[in-house]
Design a protein around this motif. Structure first.
Motif, PDB file in Angstrom:
ATOM      1  N   GLN A 133       0.126   8.044  -3.538  1.00 37.92           N
ATOM      2  CA  GLN A 133      -0.555   8.924  -4.505  1.00 37.92           C
ATOM      3  C   GLN A 133      -1.197   8.086  -5.600  1.00 37.92           C
ATOM      4  O   GLN A 133      -2.407   8.148  -5.824  1.00 37.92           O
ATOM      5  CB  GLN A 133       0.434   9.917  -5.131  1.00 37.92           C
ATOM      6  N   ALA A 134      -0.365   7.303  -6.272  1.00 41.38           N
ATOM      7  CA  ALA A 134      -0.857   6.519  -7.409  1.00 41.38           C
ATOM      8  C   ALA A 134      -1.933   5.535  -6.973  1.00 41.38           C
ATOM      9  O   ALA A 134      -2.832   5.206  -7.752  1.00 41.38           O
ATOM     10  CB  ALA A 134       0.304   5.767  -8.058  1.00 41.38           C
ATOM     11  N   MET A 135      -1.860   5.066  -5.722  1.00 44.15           N
ATOM     12  CA  MET A 135      -2.796   4.046  -5.264  1.00 44.15           C
ATOM     13  C   MET A 135      -3.983   4.631  -4.497  1.00 44.15           C
ATOM     14  O   MET A 135      -4.807   3.867  -3.980  1.00 44.15           O
ATOM     15  CB  MET A 135      -2.057   3.028  -4.399  1.00 44.15           C
ATOM     16  N   ASN A 136      -4.058   5.967  -4.411  1.00 40.42           N
ATOM     17  CA  ASN A 136      -5.160   6.629  -3.703  1.00 40.42           C
ATOM     18  C   ASN A 136      -5.357   6.102  -2.278  1.00 40.42           C
ATOM     19  O   ASN A 136      -6.489   5.864  -1.842  1.00 40.42           O
ATOM     20  CB  ASN A 136      -6.472   6.484  -4.487  1.00 40.42           C
ATOM     21  N   ILE A 137      -4.251   5.903  -1.588  1.00 35.30           N
ATOM     22  CA  ILE A 137      -4.328   5.430  -0.199  1.00 35.30           C
ATOM     23  C   ILE A 137      -4.469   6.652   0.720  1.00 35.30           C
ATOM     24  O   ILE A 137      -3.767   7.647   0.549  1.00 35.30           O
ATOM     25  CB  ILE A 137      -3.055   4.617   0.144  1.00 35.30           C
ATOM     26  N   HIS A 138      -5.388   6.563   1.670  1.00 34.09           N
ATOM     27  CA  HIS A 138      -5.591   7.678   2.600  1.00 34.09           C
ATOM     28  C   HIS A 138      -4.889   7.453   3.931  1.00 34.09           C
ATOM     29  O   HIS A 138      -4.448   8.404   4.579  1.00 34.09           O
ATOM     30  CB  HIS A 138      -7.089   7.895   2.843  1.00 34.09           C
ATOM     31  N   LEU A 139      -4.822   6.189   4.341  1.00 31.68           N
ATOM     32  CA  LEU A 139      -4.160   5.827   5.602  1.00 31.68           C
ATOM     33  C   LEU A 139      -3.414   4.528   5.377  1.00 31.68           C
ATOM     34  O   LEU A 139      -3.962   3.600   4.759  1.00 31.68           O
ATOM     35  CB  LEU A 139      -5.207   5.619   6.706  1.00 31.68           C
ATOM     36  N   MET A 140      -2.167   4.435   5.865  1.00 36.77           N
ATOM     37  CA  MET A 140      -1.411   3.199   5.649  1.00 36.77           C
ATOM     38  C   MET A 140      -0.562   2.867   6.874  1.00 36.77           C
ATOM     39  O   MET A 140       0.222   3.688   7.339  1.00 36.77           O
ATOM     40  CB  MET A 140      -0.526   3.330   4.417  1.00 36.77           C
ATOM     41  N   SER A 141      -0.732   1.645   7.380  1.00 33.58           N
ATOM     42  CA  SER A 141       0.013   1.199   8.558  1.00 33.58           C
ATOM     43  C   SER A 141       1.314   0.527   8.159  1.00 33.58           C
ATOM     44  O   SER A 141       1.347  -0.267   7.222  1.00 33.58           O
ATOM     45  CB  SER A 141      -0.823   0.195   9.362  1.00 33.58           C
ATOM     46  N   MET A 142       2.369   0.843   8.921  1.00 28.11           N
ATOM     47  CA  MET A 142       3.691   0.291   8.622  1.00 28.11           C
ATOM     48  C   MET A 142       4.362  -0.157   9.920  1.00 28.11           C
ATOM     49  O   MET A 142       4.008   0.325  10.998  1.00 28.11           O
ATOM     50  CB  MET A 142       4.564   1.372   7.974  1.00 28.11           C
ATOM     51  N   THR A 143       5.329  -1.038   9.801  1.00 24.31           N
ATOM     52  CA  THR A 143       6.104  -1.454  10.964  1.00 24.31           C
ATOM     53  C   THR A 143       7.521  -1.770  10.515  1.00 24.31           C
ATOM     54  O   THR A 143       7.738  -2.193   9.375  1.00 24.31           O
ATOM     55  CB  THR A 143       5.439  -2.664  11.667  1.00 24.31           C
ATOM     56  N   ALA A 144       8.493  -1.553  11.424  1.00 24.73           N
ATOM     57  CA  ALA A 144       9.896  -1.731  11.036  1.00 24.73           C
ATOM     58  C   ALA A 144      10.360  -3.177  11.143  1.00 24.73           C
ATOM     59  O   ALA A 144      11.215  -3.619  10.382  1.00 24.73           O
ATOM     60  CB  ALA A 144      10.791  -0.837  11.897  1.00 24.73           C
ATOM     61  N   HIS A 145       9.785  -3.936  12.084  1.00 27.19           N
ATOM     62  CA  HIS A 145      10.424  -5.220  12.412  1.00 27.19           C
ATOM     63  C   HIS A 145      10.153  -6.327  11.392  1.00 27.19           C
ATOM     64  O   HIS A 145      10.717  -7.414  11.512  1.00 27.19           O
ATOM     65  CB  HIS A 145      10.075  -5.661  13.837  1.00 27.19           C
ATOM     66  N   LYS A 146       9.343  -6.071  10.381  1.00 26.65           N
ATOM     67  CA  LYS A 146       9.164  -7.058   9.318  1.00 26.65           C
ATOM     68  C   LYS A 146      10.097  -6.768   8.133  1.00 26.65           C
ATOM     69  O   LYS A 146      10.109  -7.522   7.169  1.00 26.65           O
ATOM     70  CB  LYS A 146       7.700  -7.059   8.832  1.00 26.65           C
ATOM     71  N   VAL A 147      10.809  -5.633   8.205  1.00 26.37           N
ATOM     72  CA  VAL A 147      11.765  -5.280   7.128  1.00 26.37           C
ATOM     73  C   VAL A 147      13.160  -5.032   7.676  1.00 26.37           C
ATOM     74  O   VAL A 147      13.842  -4.101   7.276  1.00 26.37           O
ATOM     75  CB  VAL A 147      11.354  -4.047   6.294  1.00 26.37           C
ATOM     76  N   TYR A 148      13.588  -5.882   8.618  1.00 27.74           N
ATOM     77  CA  TYR A 148      14.968  -5.854   9.108  1.00 27.74           C
ATOM     78  C   TYR A 148      15.286  -4.597   9.906  1.00 27.74           C
ATOM     79  O   TYR A 148      16.436  -4.173   9.986  1.00 27.74           O
ATOM     80  CB  TYR A 148      15.959  -6.069   7.931  1.00 27.74           C
TER      81      TYR A 148
END
Ligand SMILES: *Cc1c(COP(=O)(O)O)cnc(C)c1O
Length: 383
Positions: A191-206
């Motif tokens: 919200q605060a960053m006005n992001i419309h689409l954001m990619s995430m992945t689990a294996h870089k955060v344990y």
């Protein structure tokens, strides 16, 4: 593993935290149902998916319905970029991204060029940051998407996501960010960053490999995406395929832990990184790649003048597992496109080391690695 090298390649992947494994285990055996099934086995699995979706959404200040599960960030990037291109081409066929992006952004963009889209690959400043004025100048009436990564996987540089989001919102252009390296390590608020689409992945955060998500905004604006995988209409039609509860539960647990421990972990890693840089600074003729402070807490990327990159990695491989400026796509031997974009020579791009420090890195390990790098560089320079 006795006698195995010290692991300092946490940007490539991370081990799964034992607390995450424990959360996942019952979903392989006891609660194995298909979340789509209309009976108690299905409902149990569906409840776990629902809870996980809520947890993940909360960590980025999104709504649960805005989370679309994917196999990881590569798929999320493909869905975001190709999905927007296919849904919005009638408004324009111009996309803006950055030269230092991951190949999972660059390659879908190149593919779209082959279909007749135009892509601008923005240069970066010598510290790796994209300039807002350069970005603003690249925007055209037919620009439909801006894709800028939150944190770079080689040099750890954190792009000014909030400012880019505000600019895109003002210009009414969709904004996608590849946050594969950033989630769980730096605060992210869609919200605060006005992001419309954001990619995430689990294996870089344990968390486990093979699971990630795309955040897709539903309000102000509501983002339309053309599905890239068609089938049973899962994930509101955007990504078909049976959901994978063990991985989803693990992803949520991993992200929840990372966010809860973010502040203390950041301080700890910044301390270890300073310790490492301090040892390396005994050497003359080295340079830091990327902005000195505007970067991931666990990232240090350094080039060594007058040293052969291949020989450096070879000399260190029994002590420490890390990547160099040519090893990001390990099959390729070309110098890193990221370091080249910073203006580094081929020699400096090859003779670089990406130190990725993480949750299980200790001060003793950092001392050992620092000593080994200093000794190896000195020895190579002496010949
Ligand atoms: C690791 C990474 C990816 C790819 O993610 P996968 O989940 O392995 O597909 C994409 N972008 C960045 C910045 C990454 O670091």
């Amino acid at each position: 593993m006795a006698n195995s090298p010290i692991y300092l390649d946490f940007h490539a992947t991370t081990p799964v935290d034992q607390r995450v494994v424990d959360a996942m285990l019952p979903f392989f055996t006891d609660y194995f149902g298909n979340p789509s099934s209309l009976h108690s086995y299905g409902w149990q699995a569906e409840a776990a998916v629902k809870n996980s979706r809520e947890t993940i959404a909360k960590t980025i200040n999104a709504q649960p319905e805005e989370i679309v599960f994917t196999s990881g960030a590569t798929e999320a990037n493909n869905l975001a970029i190709k999905g927007v291109a296919e849904a919005y081409f009638s408004y324009g066929k111009h996309i803006i991204t950055v030269q230092t992006e991951h190949s999972a952004v660059l390659d879908p963009c190149r593919y779209l060029e082959s279909l007749g889209f135009e892509v601008t690959y923005l240069p970066v400043e010598s510290d790796g940051l994209v300039s807002l004025t350069t970005l603003e100048k690249a925007i055209r009436p037919e620009t439909i998407l801006v894709s800028v990564m939150a944190a770079n996987n080689e040099i750890g540089v954190l792009q000014p996501i909030e400012e880019i989001g505000a600019l895109c919102q003002k210009q009414e252009i969709l904004f996608h960010t590849d946050a594969a390296q950033a989630i769980g390590k730096v605060p992210l608020d869609v919200q605060a960053m006005n992001i419309h689409l954001m990619s995430m992945t689990a294996h870089k955060v344990y968390g486990p490999k093979g699971i990630g998500a795309l955040y897709v905004r539903r309000r102000q604006p509501r983002v339309n995406l053309a599905a890239q995988l068609h089938g049973g209409g899962h994930e509101r039609g955007m990504r078909s395929g049976t959901l994978y509860p063990p991985q989803i539960v693990g992803f949520a647990k991993a992200l929840d832990l990372a966010v809860a421990e973010m502040d203390s972990e950041r301080k700890r890693l910044v301390g270890l990184r300073s310790q490492l840089l301090h040892s390396l600074n005994q050497l003359p003729d080295i340079c830091l790649n990327g902005h000195p402070t505007q970067r991931l807490p666990g990232n240090l990327n350094v080039s060594f003048g007058g040293v052969d990159g291949q020989a450096l990695l070879l000399g260190l491989q029994s002590v420490v597992a890390l990547s160099s400026g040519s090893a990001c796509s390990s099959a390729s031997t070309a110098p890193s496109h990221v370091l080249k974009a910073l203006g580094r020579s081929d020699q400096l791009a090859y003779a670089s080391l990406r130190f990725g420090l993480g949750r299980f890195t200790t001060a003793a390990e950092i001392q050992q690695v620092g000593e080994a790098v200093v000794a190896t560089v000195k020895a190579l320079r002496a010949v």
